[in-house]
Scaffold this motif. Structure first.
Motif, PDB file in Angstrom:
ATOM      1  N   GLY B   9       3.946  11.990  31.012  1.00 58.36           N
ATOM      2  CA  GLY B   9       4.070  11.882  32.500  1.00 58.36           C
ATOM      3  C   GLY B   9       2.902  11.809  33.080  1.00 58.36           C
ATOM      4  N   ASN B  10       3.043  11.653  34.492  1.00 54.09           N
ATOM      5  CA  ASN B  10       1.757  11.418  35.362  1.00 54.09           C
ATOM      6  C   ASN B  10       0.744  12.469  35.332  1.00 54.09           C
ATOM      7  OD1 ASN B  10       2.893   9.167  38.133  1.00 54.09           O
ATOM      8  ND2 ASN B  10       2.859   8.692  35.935  1.00 54.09           N
ATOM      9  N   VAL B  35     -10.834   9.654  17.970  1.00 54.66           N
ATOM     10  CA  VAL B  35     -11.107   9.441  19.442  1.00 54.66           C
ATOM     11  C   VAL B  35     -11.346  10.851  19.933  1.00 54.66           C
ATOM     12  CG1 VAL B  35     -10.035   7.295  19.813  1.00 54.66           C
ATOM     13  CG2 VAL B  35      -8.786   9.216  20.157  1.00 54.66           C
ATOM     14  N   THR B  36     -12.018  10.812  21.152  1.00 52.46           N
ATOM     15  CA  THR B  36     -12.111  12.334  21.733  1.00 52.46           C
ATOM     16  C   THR B  36     -11.263  12.621  22.810  1.00 52.46           C
ATOM     17  OG1 THR B  36     -13.446  11.229  23.266  1.00 52.46           O
ATOM     18  CG2 THR B  36     -14.559  12.106  21.672  1.00 52.46           C
ATOM     19  N   VAL B  37     -10.021  12.006  22.793  1.00 50.45           N
ATOM     20  CA  VAL B  37      -8.916  12.350  23.553  1.00 50.45           C
ATOM     21  C   VAL B  37      -8.170  13.563  22.603  1.00 50.45           C
ATOM     22  CG1 VAL B  37      -6.462  11.899  24.281  1.00 50.45           C
ATOM     23  CG2 VAL B  37      -8.292  10.129  24.153  1.00 50.45           C
ATOM     24  N   GLU B  38      -8.103  14.897  23.633  1.00 52.62           N
ATOM     25  CA  GLU B  38      -7.261  16.160  23.308  1.00 52.62           C
ATOM     26  C   GLU B  38      -5.780  15.717  22.743  1.00 52.62           C
ATOM     27  OE1 GLU B  38      -7.621  19.210  25.821  1.00 52.62           O
ATOM     28  OE2 GLU B  38      -9.511  19.503  25.518  1.00 52.62           O
ATOM     29  N   LYS B  39      -5.498  16.300  21.592  1.00 51.99           N
ATOM     30  CA  LYS B  39      -4.055  16.297  21.239  1.00 51.99           C
ATOM     31  C   LYS B  39      -3.627  17.740  21.254  1.00 51.99           C
ATOM     32  CE  LYS B  39      -0.985  14.755  17.538  1.00 51.99           C
ATOM     33  NZ  LYS B  39      -0.796  14.102  16.215  1.00 51.99           N
ATOM     34  N   VAL B  54       4.433  17.743  21.170  1.00 52.30           N
ATOM     35  CA  VAL B  54       3.427  16.981  21.425  1.00 52.30           C
ATOM     36  C   VAL B  54       3.099  16.532  22.921  1.00 52.30           C
ATOM     37  CG1 VAL B  54       1.906  15.107  20.513  1.00 52.30           C
ATOM     38  CG2 VAL B  54       3.227  16.147  19.165  1.00 52.30           C
ATOM     39  N   ASP B  55       2.096  17.321  23.291  1.00 56.23           N
ATOM     40  CA  ASP B  55       1.672  17.042  24.668  1.00 56.23           C
ATOM     41  C   ASP B  55       0.812  15.778  24.812  1.00 56.23           C
ATOM     42  OD1 ASP B  55       1.555  17.319  27.460  1.00 56.23           O
ATOM     43  OD2 ASP B  55      -0.156  18.759  27.365  1.00 56.23           O
ATOM     44  N   LEU B  56       1.356  14.563  25.404  1.00 60.10           N
ATOM     45  CA  LEU B  56       0.501  13.206  25.445  1.00 60.10           C
ATOM     46  C   LEU B  56      -0.406  13.681  26.869  1.00 60.10           C
ATOM     47  CD1 LEU B  56       3.356  10.473  24.517  1.00 60.10           C
ATOM     48  CD2 LEU B  56       1.481  11.640  23.237  1.00 60.10           C
ATOM     49  N   PRO B  57      -1.368  12.800  26.868  1.00 56.31           N
ATOM     50  CA  PRO B  57      -2.254  12.697  27.936  1.00 56.31           C
ATOM     51  C   PRO B  57      -1.416  12.203  29.139  1.00 56.31           C
ATOM     52  CG  PRO B  57      -3.227  11.199  26.066  1.00 56.31           C
ATOM     53  CD  PRO B  57      -1.895  11.860  25.654  1.00 56.31           C
ATOM     54  N   GLY B  58      -1.844  12.906  30.193  1.00 55.77           N
ATOM     55  CA  GLY B  58      -1.225  12.599  31.378  1.00 55.77           C
ATOM     56  C   GLY B  58      -1.656  11.070  31.886  1.00 55.77           C
ATOM     57  N   LEU B  67      -8.163   4.750  27.026  1.00 55.37           N
ATOM     58  CA  LEU B  67      -8.115   5.512  25.600  1.00 55.37           C
ATOM     59  C   LEU B  67      -6.816   6.272  25.658  1.00 55.37           C
ATOM     60  CD1 LEU B  67      -9.782   5.092  23.236  1.00 55.37           C
ATOM     61  CD2 LEU B  67     -10.839   7.254  23.752  1.00 55.37           C
ATOM     62  N   GLU B  68      -6.749   7.131  26.690  1.00 51.13           N
ATOM     63  CA  GLU B  68      -5.550   7.929  26.881  1.00 51.13           C
ATOM     64  C   GLU B  68      -4.151   7.228  26.766  1.00 51.13           C
ATOM     65  OE1 GLU B  68      -8.215   8.107  28.793  1.00 51.13           O
ATOM     66  OE2 GLU B  68      -8.678  10.302  28.797  1.00 51.13           O
ATOM     67  N   GLU B  69      -4.265   6.045  27.389  1.00 49.28           N
ATOM     68  CA  GLU B  69      -2.948   5.379  27.359  1.00 49.28           C
ATOM     69  C   GLU B  69      -2.556   4.730  26.180  1.00 49.28           C
ATOM     70  OE1 GLU B  69      -2.450   2.760  30.944  1.00 49.28           O
ATOM     71  OE2 GLU B  69      -3.999   4.156  31.837  1.00 49.28           O
TER      72      GLU B  69
END
Lengths: 77, 736
Positions: B9-10, B35-39, B54-58, B67-69
């Motif tokens: 989500g946004n 990558v440094t994006v939190e999972k 799994v909580d995807l990056p907003g 990177l998040e997208e």
């Protein structure tokens, strides 16, 4: 009807977006946030140093740098 | 295996709140590979029904620009979760559906959690949920994540839909020209089975038209000739659109997506009972909080408040940690046999672990404070107000948090400061911030500054501190500018930022957030830090003084004891803890400890660090530093305040108390080779040289590569040295 660059708009002025001239990442980011032709916007204010600009669009508040607002053309009444 | 669903989500749609509500304490945080994006992952359990979440990056979109997208997109395509639960902010439906549309384009089953129904209601927005669900062809469940309302219904719907539906992907029109090209490309893709094992043909075609870098690269690698053919089709329609409508396929596609959303909304999905552009409470707050005059004043107060909160309230727990490890050290001191092992345990392990954990309260308080500002929506306003200044230096308005916490107000700490850069979403701006925050005057540098000012600038102490703070800020900003035009070159990331409505953060969310990040620090950074602290200990210890030398000191001690009257010697030797000495014994004790200090000096000089310091004296003379200062600076890599205590050892003063370095500053003031110019040169060097290794470890972790950790050590030290040499040489030339 008067076509203006978004940067030239005054606070509280309302208009309808007529064109978004940016492409690449900036263009994509702007459009992702709903800044597409046909959408109504209202300038809400500017930051203390007159940049970025803050606008109301589709019921939420968006901020853009002035040089980003340059790419957006707005029709005002 | 259990079924997996993805939460997407946004930003600011209440996604994290819903995730916390669904999984409670059954969650853990990791990183996406490489990558440094939190999972974030967790499990939802209800009536024996288990579901991995799994909580995807907003994100607002699914481009290849951030990177998040990319991470979110890759997860959906490669891991193929059973379903995407798309959190949609009901009070902001149009923009939120833009992402929904992109999930449907991929062809993955989507269920909408229509969140913030309460906010929508107070804003006079009525949504016809059944109609929305029917028009989009996907289930829609109303929720209020903050109170957990609707979460059970949501999960029941998800469980049912996973089993039943195999939804048709959404194929909307993007205008005649684009549609035609899309069809052409799609056919070619299907004919060659190009990338079809992972991606739908139409989706790949769409990405080609959008000039999506990730897919283009993949395509060129998989089938260069076909990829070229496709790119030619894209070029043709691009040129055509450019000529006839002065636009690009990518722009057309976005316009038509929004057009599609508007057409759905207009079919009576939404009813506004109030003017949708009227001023809400949040806007009224903004009238004051971002006001030209009041705004900056309030912001300064909030930033000082954050600073005070982090460093004042953490004082007590930091004190507990310190006294606990102090006690542990003493315990080891009295119970372990004299020797190397004892020294390793006390100076290497206990001090090392103490060093790691000593930061924990700071990090916890900092993250709590920043989460509060972030979740409430104020952080976005700070970025908005300060962007004009920071952009000039190639940074972002949000950079200010990291600078303040690191010691922009003298007395911070670069470790939480480096971690505070997580709120920055623009990669280049974030890296530049990461690399320049260690210049700020952290609490550990203050004893060094205090020592040198007391010795050489005693009359202007306050003035010098102000100057130091200004130099640190200017140095950091100018360096950032230089880095952004050289090593981290690249256009500034678009600012385009939402100012989310002010919200009261949930306490649960704040606690989870704070705890996760603190634990990550202890787990990941902690082990490395302990290792390095042992290495540093070894550098300052080995090689030991040769026996011939230690014998000389032992002899000196014996002679001194023997020459003293027997009663006094006995009194000193037999003394327990806190003895009450006679004046004679006191004098003898003092002489003995002088010998101890001389031995410590000799040992330090003989160690690797000592040899290193002496070897470098030839070069560092240019900045006015002798070998003693060099060793102290090596020690400062462990923690900046160690500079003071190492200088103490190097000047045979024994242990120097950080709070009362008076004797050392008197020694320095009288010592040959020292004057106010050397002191100022050393101050400059201390501001800029390599961050302490705890900060280096954190920089490497946050930047995602050891390359940047190494860079910050080498670059900062080189910069510091050049500046110190310049100060010393110009100062000498002018006759100071």
């Amino acid at each position: 009807m008067l076509k203006l660059n978004m940067r030239q708009m005054k606070v509280n002025q309302t208009g309808i977006i007529s064109a978004v001239k940016a492409n690449g990442e900036l263009g994509r980011r702007i459009r992702d946030m709903g800044v597409v032709p046909g959408t109504e916007i209202t300038i809400q204010g500017r930051a203390p140093l007159y940049d970025p600009v803050c606008l109301r669009i589709m019921g939420f508040t968006l901020t853009l740098r002035n040089n980003e607002a340059n790419y957006i053309e707005v029709e005002v009444k | 295996m259990d079924e997996t669903i993805a939460l997407a989500g946004n930003p600011n749609s209440g996604k994290t709140t819903l995730f916390n509500e669904l999984t409670g304490s059954r969650q853990h945080v990791g990183n996406y590979p490489g990558v440094t994006v939190e999972k974030k992952q967790g499990t939802y359990i209800n009536n024996g029904y288990k579901l991995n979440i799994v909580d995807l990056p907003g994100t607002y979109s699914l481009t290849a620009y951030s990177l998040e997208e990319v991470v979110a997109r890759d997860f959906l395509v490669n891991e193929k979760p059973e379903m995407v639960v798309n959190i949609v902010d009901a009070s902001n439906l149009e923009r939120n559906l833009y992402l929904t549309l992109q999930f449907m384009e991929i062809g993955i089953p989507v269920c909408i959690a229509l969140n913030m129904m309460d906010v929508a209601e107070t804003r006079g927005i009525e949504i016809n949920i059944n109609k929305l669900s029917r028009l989009l062809g996907i289930p829609v469940v109303p929720t209020i994540a903050r109170s957990g309302k609707g979460k059970k219904e949501l999960m029941e719907t998800v469980a049912k839909s996973i089993k039943n539906t195999n939804p048709a992907p959404l194929d909307i029109s993007y205008g005649d020209d684009v549609d035609k090209a899309l069809g052409e490309i799609e056919e070619k893709i299907k004919a060659k089975n190009f990338l079809t094992e992972n991606y739908r043909a139409r989706w790949t075609a769409l990405k080609y038209l959008e000039k999506d870098e990730q897919i283009l690269k993949l395509g060129q690698k998989t089938n260069p000739s076909l990829s070229k053919e496709l790119e030619q089709i894209v070029q043709k329609v691009s040129d055509h659109l450019n000529e006839t409508l002065d636009t690009y396929p990518e722009a057309m596609i976005a316009d038509y997506r929004y057009g599609y959303i508007k057409s759905i909304i207009k079919q009576g999905v939404i009813r506004h009972n109030q003017d949708r552009n009227r001023l809400y409470t949040s806007d009224k707050i903004d009238k004051v909080v971002t006001n030209r005059f009041l705004g900056p004043i309030i912001m300064v107060m909030v930033l000082i408040g954050l600073y005070k909160f982090t460093f004042t309230y953490s004082e007590m727990p930091v004190g507990w940690f310190e006294s606990f490890f102090g006690w542990l050290g003493e315990f080891a001191e009295t119970h372990l046999a004299e020797g190397l092992l004892k020294s390793l345990i006390i100076s290497g392990v206990i001090d090392g672990v103490g060093g790691v954990l000593g930061f924990v309260p700071l990090i916890m308080f900092m993250f709590f404070g920043i989460s509060l500002l972030e979740d409430s929506g104020y952080l976005a306003r700070v970025a908005y107000m300060l962007d004009r200044i920071f952009r000039f230096f190639g940074l972002h308005g949000s950079s200010v948090m990291a600078f303040i916490v690191s010691g922009g107000i003298a007395g911070g700490c670069a470790v939480p400061g480096v971690m505070a850069t997580r709120t920055l979403k623009s990669p280049r701006e974030r890296l530049a911030t990461l690399l320049t925050v260690p210049f700020m005057s952290c609490a550990a540098k203050l004893p060094v500054f205090a020592l040198l000012t007391a010795a050489f600038f005693a009359e202007n102490e306050a003035m010098i501190m102000v100057i130091i703070t200004l130099i640190a800020w200017l140095g950091a900003l100018i360096t950032a500018k230089v880095l952004r035009t050289t090593v981290i070159k690249g256009e500034s990331t678009p600012f385009v930022m939402e100012l989310p409505p002010y919200r009261l953060p949930t306490f649960k969310g704040l606690l989870i957030h704070t705890w996760e990040r603190t634990w990550q620090y202890v787990k990941k950074a902690g082990t490395i830090i302990l290792g390095i602290s042992i290495i540093l200990w070894a550098m300052m210890t080995f090689p030991n003084l040769p026996e011939s030398k230690t014998k000389i000191f032992e002899q000196k001690r014996q002679t001194l004891l023997a020459s003293a009257p027997a009663s006094i010697a006995n009194e000193v030797e037999a003394a327990g803890k806190d003895p009450k000495f006679s004046p004679g014994a006191m004098e003898l004790k003092k002489q003995l400890s002088t010998i101890d200090s001389q031995e410590a000096e000799a040992a330090l000089k003989n160690s690797i660090a000592g040899r290193f310091g002496m070897a470098l004296e030839g070069i560092t003379k240019l900045a006015g530093f002798d070998w003693r200062t060099n060793i102290a600076l090596v020690g400062g890599f462990a923690a900046k305040e160690v500079v003071v205590s190492t200088l103490g050892t190097a000047y045979s003063l024994g242990e120097v108390d950080l709070e009362e370095s008076g004797s050392l500053s008197q020694t320095l003031a009288r010592a040959p080779g020292w004057n106010s110019l050397v002191a100022f040169s050393l101050i400059i060097f201390t501001i800029f040289y390599a961050p302490c290794f705890v900060a280096v470890v954190c920089i490497a972790r946050e930047a995602g590569s050891w390359k940047w950790g190494a860079f910050s050590m080498a670059f900062n030290t080189a910069l510091a040295f050049c500046l110190a040499v310049a100060v010393f040489q110009i100062g000498s030339f002018l006759g100071y």
